[in-house]
Design a protein around this motif. Structure first.
Motif, mmCIF file in Angstrom:
data_model
loop_
_atom_site.group_PDB
_atom_site.id
_atom_site.type_symbol
_atom_site.label_atom_id
_atom_site.label_comp_id
_atom_site.label_asym_id
_atom_site.label_seq_id
_atom_site.Cartn_x
_atom_site.Cartn_y
_atom_site.Cartn_z
ATOM 1 N N PRO A 1 32.304 -27.139 75.551
ATOM 2 C CA PRO A 1 31.053 -26.537 75.067
ATOM 3 C C PRO A 1 30.956 -26.520 73.545
ATOM 4 N N ALA A 2 32.073 -26.311 72.845
ATOM 5 C CA ALA A 2 32.042 -26.317 71.378
ATOM 6 C C ALA A 2 31.680 -27.698 70.852
ATOM 7 N N LEU A 3 32.173 -28.746 71.504
ATOM 8 C CA LEU A 3 31.844 -30.113 71.088
ATOM 9 C C LEU A 3 30.381 -30.422 71.357
ATOM 10 N N PHE A 4 29.883 -30.022 72.521
ATOM 11 C CA PHE A 4 28.476 -30.277 72.848
ATOM 12 C C PHE A 4 27.533 -29.525 71.905
ATOM 13 N N LEU A 5 27.887 -28.302 71.562
ATOM 14 C CA LEU A 5 27.065 -27.529 70.629
ATOM 15 C C LEU A 5 27.024 -28.191 69.256
ATOM 16 N N ALA A 6 28.155 -28.694 68.811
ATOM 17 C CA ALA A 6 28.205 -29.374 67.512
ATOM 18 C C ALA A 6 27.364 -30.641 67.539
ATOM 19 N N MET A 7 27.423 -31.390 68.638
ATOM 20 C CA MET A 7 26.632 -32.618 68.767
ATOM 21 C C MET A 7 25.149 -32.293 68.866
ATOM 22 N N ARG A 8 24.818 -31.193 69.509
ATOM 23 C CA ARG A 8 23.407 -30.809 69.650
ATOM 24 C C ARG A 8 22.839 -30.317 68.322
ATOM 25 N N ARG A 9 23.686 -29.623 67.557
ATOM 26 C CA ARG A 9 23.246 -29.076 66.266
ATOM 27 C C ARG A 9 23.058 -30.180 65.223
ATOM 28 N N GLU A 10 23.880 -31.226 65.325
ATOM 29 C CA GLU A 10 23.811 -32.319 64.360
ATOM 30 C C GLU A 10 23.884 -33.651 65.110
ATOM 31 N N ARG A 11 22.793 -34.389 65.112
ATOM 32 C CA ARG A 11 22.741 -35.624 65.884
ATOM 33 C C ARG A 11 23.740 -36.665 65.391
ATOM 34 N N GLY B 1 36.287 -27.045 59.602
ATOM 35 C CA GLY B 1 35.535 -26.004 58.904
ATOM 36 C C GLY B 1 34.125 -25.936 59.447
ATOM 37 N N ASP B 2 33.183 -25.508 58.595
ATOM 38 C CA ASP B 2 31.793 -25.400 59.034
ATOM 39 C C ASP B 2 31.210 -26.766 59.387
ATOM 40 N N ASP B 3 31.580 -27.797 58.639
ATOM 41 C CA ASP B 3 31.046 -29.132 58.877
ATOM 42 C C ASP B 3 31.653 -29.761 60.132
ATOM 43 N N LEU B 4 32.919 -29.503 60.377
ATOM 44 C CA LEU B 4 33.623 -29.983 61.561
ATOM 45 C C LEU B 4 34.249 -28.774 62.247
ATOM 46 N N PRO B 5 33.532 -28.144 63.197
ATOM 47 C CA PRO B 5 34.055 -26.936 63.846
ATOM 48 C C PRO B 5 35.420 -27.182 64.482
ATOM 49 N N PRO B 6 36.370 -26.282 64.268
ATOM 50 C CA PRO B 6 37.727 -26.486 64.792
ATOM 51 C C PRO B 6 37.776 -26.731 66.296
ATOM 52 N N LEU B 7 37.010 -25.961 67.062
ATOM 53 C CA LEU B 7 37.062 -26.121 68.513
ATOM 54 C C LEU B 7 36.444 -27.446 68.955
ATOM 55 N N ALA B 8 35.454 -27.935 68.215
ATOM 56 C CA ALA B 8 34.884 -29.249 68.522
ATOM 57 C C ALA B 8 35.919 -30.335 68.251
ATOM 58 N N LEU B 9 36.680 -30.180 67.165
ATOM 59 C CA LEU B 9 37.752 -31.126 66.861
ATOM 60 C C LEU B 9 38.803 -31.112 67.957
ATOM 61 N N ALA B 10 39.198 -29.922 68.394
ATOM 62 C CA ALA B 10 40.217 -29.815 69.436
ATOM 63 C C ALA B 10 39.740 -30.424 70.746
ATOM 64 N N SER B 11 38.512 -30.105 71.138
ATOM 65 C CA SER B 11 37.979 -30.652 72.388
ATOM 66 C C SER B 11 37.876 -32.169 72.335
ATOM 67 N N GLY B 12 37.300 -32.692 71.259
ATOM 68 C CA GLY B 12 37.165 -34.137 71.135
ATOM 69 C C GLY B 12 38.516 -34.825 71.149
ATOM 70 N N GLY B 13 39.490 -34.264 70.433
ATOM 71 C CA GLY B 13 40.820 -34.857 70.404
ATOM 72 C C GLY B 13 41.496 -34.835 71.761
ATOM 73 N N LEU B 14 41.371 -33.731 72.494
ATOM 74 C CA LEU B 14 41.970 -33.639 73.822
ATOM 75 C C LEU B 14 41.331 -34.621 74.794
ATOM 76 N N LEU B 15 40.018 -34.791 74.712
ATOM 77 C CA LEU B 15 39.343 -35.744 75.596
ATOM 78 C C LEU B 15 39.728 -37.178 75.247
ATOM 79 N N VAL B 16 39.893 -37.475 73.965
ATOM 80 C CA VAL B 16 40.364 -38.801 73.555
ATOM 81 C C VAL B 16 41.777 -39.034 74.090
ATOM 82 N N GLY B 17 42.633 -38.019 73.945
ATOM 83 C CA GLY B 17 43.988 -38.133 74.458
ATOM 84 C C GLY B 17 44.011 -38.330 75.962
#
Length: 327
Positions: A65-75, A187-203
């Motif tokens: 959800p953190a990754l989807f929110l980040a993608m929705r907030r910034e295309r 940080g604000d530009d790259l939310p930590p939880l979005a980074l973690a989610s994206g990295g885990l899905l890539v892994g």
């Protein structure tokens, strides 16, 4: 007038640092529970590829959800940050685990652990090379004390040298260092939880490719495991590892590093070894030796010394990688 405007800022900075330290310790505690819970599952017939795939995939979905929110907030979120997210997934998620377990097959677990947890020293060395400025006396002493403590904790007596295993373990150490460096960019530009989610899905995607192609075996039988004298179905330890150990470990870790810096966070991460000993004692009945307790004390002393350097103005952010260009 100057005093009244400075004090609130100082207090705020101290609270943030304390919160970051608490998060870093909690992250190490969460991570440390994974090994003692995965071990009996592997001994019961699960393959490493299957366990890691489920671990990364479930955790990535929980944080998605953190990754989807980040993608929705910034295309343009994925276009701007895909390098860091993919790099995090290939190194901090998949790389350190695959390389560590590969090294573990060629050398004792204790030796592989010791080499992997040289990551804090590698970060100190990187800062030295990048800035051409020698680390402070506190950092040097803290590094030596922490590594001596680590040697005592993992107990490498009687181990034999294996070149390939050593190189694999060093690769795992580099990947652990990448985990702290990339996390520091969140940080604000790259939310930590979005980074973690994206990295885990890539892994998880990489693990799926390795398993489907047959490079890594995939075996996931419906077995039972014994933990702390209790017989449990296979999904109980696996759900804990994925939903708690991995999810909280990465989530709290990537939130902690920007607050306290990669150097301090990497030394606090050494506490994972101590917590792992405690879980192995509690769940598997593996009682630590007195010398391991002494090593634990030295690790904590080393962490305190490195933390004291940060409080006295030691630069931590100098180890951050240069900014990546965005298209």
């Amino acid at each position: 007038m100057t005093a009244t405007t400075t004090l609130p800022h100082t207090g705020s900075h101290r609270r943030v640092s304390t919160a970051g330290l608490v998060m870093a310790v909690a992250s190490a505690l969460a991570f440390s529970s994974s090994g003692p819970l995965i071990k009996p599952l592997l001994e019961a017939g699960w393959s490493l590829g299957a366990a890691l795939l489920v671990r990364m995939g479930v955790s990535g979905l929980i944080l998605s959800p953190a990754l989807f929110l980040a993608m929705r907030r910034e295309r343009s979120f994925v276009r701007r940050h895909w390098r860091l997210i993919v790099g995090f997934g290939l190194t901090a998620v998949a790389g350190c685990q695959i390389l560590f377990f590969a090294a573990m097959q060629r050398m004792p677990v204790a030796v592989a652990l010791l080499i992997q947890y040289l990551a804090p020293v590698l970060l100190v060395g990187l800062a030295w090379v990048r800035t051409r400025r020698a680390p402070s006396r506190l950092v040097m002493i803290g590094s030596v004390v922490a590594i001596v403590g680590l040697v005592l904790v993992v107990d490498i007596s009687g181990a034999q040298f294996d070149l390939l295993g050593t190189l694999l373990a060093l690769g795992a150490a580099v990947c652990v260092g990448a985990y702290f460096l990339i996390s520091e960019r969140a940080g604000d530009d790259l939310p930590p939880l979005a980074l973690a989610s994206g990295g885990l899905l890539v892994g998880a995607a990489l693990m799926a490719v390795l398993c489907v192609s047959g490079i890594l075996p995939f075996q996931a039988p419906a077995v039972e495991v014994v933990l702390s004298g209790a017989t449990l179905p296979w999904f109980v330890p696996l759900v804990w590892v994925a939903a708690v150990g991995t999810t909280l470990g990465y989530a709290l870790g990537v939130m902690a590093v920007p607050r306290i810096g990669s150097r301090v966070a990497s030394f606090v991460g050494l506490s994972e070894v101590l917590f792992a000993l405690g879980f192995a004692w509690l769940l598997l009945g593996e009682v630590p030796a007195p010398i391991q307790f002494a090593g634990g004390v030295l690790i904590l002393v080393g962490v305190v010394l490195v933390r004291m350097d940060a409080e006295h103005g030691g630069a931590d952010e100098v180890v951050s990688p240069p900014a990546l260009p965005t298209p």
